[in-house]
Design an enzyme around this catalytic site. Structure first.
Site, PDB file in Angstrom:
ATOM      1  N   ASN A  57    -114.011  10.722  -7.889  1.00 57.91           N
ATOM      2  CA  ASN A  57    -113.969   9.400  -7.269  1.00 57.91           C
ATOM      3  C   ASN A  57    -112.576   8.786  -7.259  1.00 57.91           C
ATOM      4  O   ASN A  57    -112.233   8.027  -6.353  1.00 57.91           O
ATOM      5  CB  ASN A  57    -114.946   8.476  -8.008  1.00 57.91           C
ATOM      6  CG  ASN A  57    -114.761   7.024  -7.635  1.00 57.91           C
ATOM      7  OD1 ASN A  57    -115.176   6.575  -6.574  1.00 57.91           O
ATOM      8  ND2 ASN A  57    -114.113   6.269  -8.512  1.00 57.91           N
ATOM      9  N   TYR A  95    -115.641  11.743  -3.369  1.00 56.41           N
ATOM     10  CA  TYR A  95    -115.661  10.522  -2.567  1.00 56.41           C
ATOM     11  C   TYR A  95    -114.609  10.651  -1.487  1.00 56.41           C
ATOM     12  O   TYR A  95    -113.460  10.967  -1.734  1.00 56.41           O
ATOM     13  CB  TYR A  95    -115.379   9.303  -3.454  1.00 56.41           C
ATOM     14  CG  TYR A  95    -114.796   8.128  -2.722  1.00 56.41           C
ATOM     15  CD1 TYR A  95    -115.518   7.489  -1.720  1.00 56.41           C
ATOM     16  CD2 TYR A  95    -113.523   7.654  -3.018  1.00 56.41           C
ATOM     17  CE1 TYR A  95    -114.991   6.417  -1.041  1.00 56.41           C
ATOM     18  CE2 TYR A  95    -112.987   6.580  -2.345  1.00 56.41           C
ATOM     19  CZ  TYR A  95    -113.728   5.965  -1.360  1.00 56.41           C
ATOM     20  OH  TYR A  95    -113.192   4.900  -0.686  1.00 56.41           O
ATOM     21  N   LYS A 154    -109.653  10.399   2.745  1.00 53.82           N
ATOM     22  CA  LYS A 154    -109.188  11.671   2.194  1.00 53.82           C
ATOM     23  C   LYS A 154    -109.632  12.839   3.068  1.00 53.82           C
ATOM     24  O   LYS A 154    -110.442  13.673   2.674  1.00 53.82           O
ATOM     25  CB  LYS A 154    -109.700  11.839   0.768  1.00 53.82           C
ATOM     26  CG  LYS A 154    -109.350  10.664  -0.153  1.00 53.82           C
ATOM     27  CD  LYS A 154    -110.066  10.778  -1.474  1.00 53.82           C
ATOM     28  CE  LYS A 154    -109.866   9.544  -2.328  1.00 53.82           C
ATOM     29  NZ  LYS A 154    -110.637   9.595  -3.570  1.00 53.82           N
ATOM     30  N   VAL A 171    -117.212  -0.561   1.217  1.00 53.24           N
ATOM     31  CA  VAL A 171    -117.939  -0.927   0.007  1.00 53.24           C
ATOM     32  C   VAL A 171    -117.198  -2.077  -0.664  1.00 53.24           C
ATOM     33  O   VAL A 171    -115.966  -2.047  -0.781  1.00 53.24           O
ATOM     34  CB  VAL A 171    -118.048   0.262  -0.975  1.00 53.24           C
ATOM     35  CG1 VAL A 171    -118.723  -0.165  -2.276  1.00 53.24           C
ATOM     36  CG2 VAL A 171    -118.818   1.411  -0.336  1.00 53.24           C
TER      37      VAL A 171
END
Length: 267
Positions: A80, A129, A133, A162
């Site tokens: 993450n 995540y 990326k 988010v």
């Protein structure tokens, strides 16, 4: 309820972030959770909640090795941790961009390598995540094929907006002003607003809701190879099947780049 014997390690679990939300959601799902961050003091609330915290600087090979040796078994690794950098390509600091690539790509792969022996033994799972990326998304495809013979699943977690500390941290840690000689000078205010993600700051899915949905996806008997969660994630998924460039106007309106284009054209 998932067996309490299942273990998950999550990188980038500083308070207020998506990693911390995932740590709580996995614990509620019955997992033994290892929450990690470069600065353990930023995981105090997780410790108080009974979640095990470990120090992990993903840019340090020594830190990665130490963390991996302190874990006896692992079923799921969630990569993450990451950083962001918003700047027009014409004005980008290449050295800074290289550092960003080190964090968002090479460090992720280094962590995966270190914990791979545990994951092969448990026939576990790696989930990365993925917002900006793109390189990690491609590597995930490669890893999925390479690790399938060992029973290790690789899941690409594509995330929309988010509500977390990501945008706040970006404003603190990265430049959010254009250089004086920028070709975007006529639209400076609009560009810098886009760099700050002003239009996206209040539209994200709550981090705890996103985390519960992701944990639900990852703990399915046959989890999907790609998970789309977060605000506007479905729009991103739709864009992958549309002709190239078809979503440009929608993205411009969402980010404020339509205003930038107007100001540059009339200058």
């Amino acid at each position: 309820m998932v067996s309490a014997k299942k273990t998950v390690l999550i990188t980038g679990c500083s308070e207020g972030g998506m990693g911390a939300a995932l740590a709580v959601a996995f614990k509620e799902a019955g997992f033994r959770v290892y929450a990690t961050a470069r600065d353990p003091s930023k995981m105090a609330s997780l410790s108080r909640a009974g979640i095990e915290t470990l120090t992990l600087d993903i840019l340090s090979s020594e830190s990665i090795a130490t963390c991996a040796s302190s874990v006896s078994s692992l079923d799921i690794l969630v990569n993450n941790a990451g950083s962001s950098y918003s700047m027009p390509v014409a004005d980008m600091d290449i050295n800074y961009a290289k550092q960003l690539f080190d964090v968002n790509v090479w460090a992720q792969l280094a962590v995966s390598q270190a914990f791979l022996p545990h994951l092969i033994k448990s026939k576990g799972m790696i989930s990365a995540y993925n917002a900006s990326k793109a390189a990690i998304s491609m590597f995930s495809d490669c890893q999925r094929l390479e690790l399938e013979p060992f029973g290790v699943k690789v899941i690409d977690l594509k995330t929309g907006a988010v509500a977390s500390n990501l945008i706040k941290n970006q404003k603190t840690l990265t430049p959010i002003t254009l250089p004086r000689d920028s070709i975007y000078e006529p639209a400076r205010d609009a560009v810098e607003a886009a760099m700050r993600n002003d239009k996206m700051a209040d539209v994200g899915t709550p981090a705890n809701q996103w985390a519960k949905e992701v944990v639900g996806d990852l703990t399915r008997k046959s989890p999907p190879l790609v998970i789309w969660r977060g605000a506007n994630a479905k729009l991103g998924r739709f864009g992958t099947i549309m002709p190239h460039g078809m979503m440009d106007s929608t993205i411009k309106k969402m980010t404020g780049l339509d205003v930038v284009e107007q100001k540059v054209r009339v200058a």
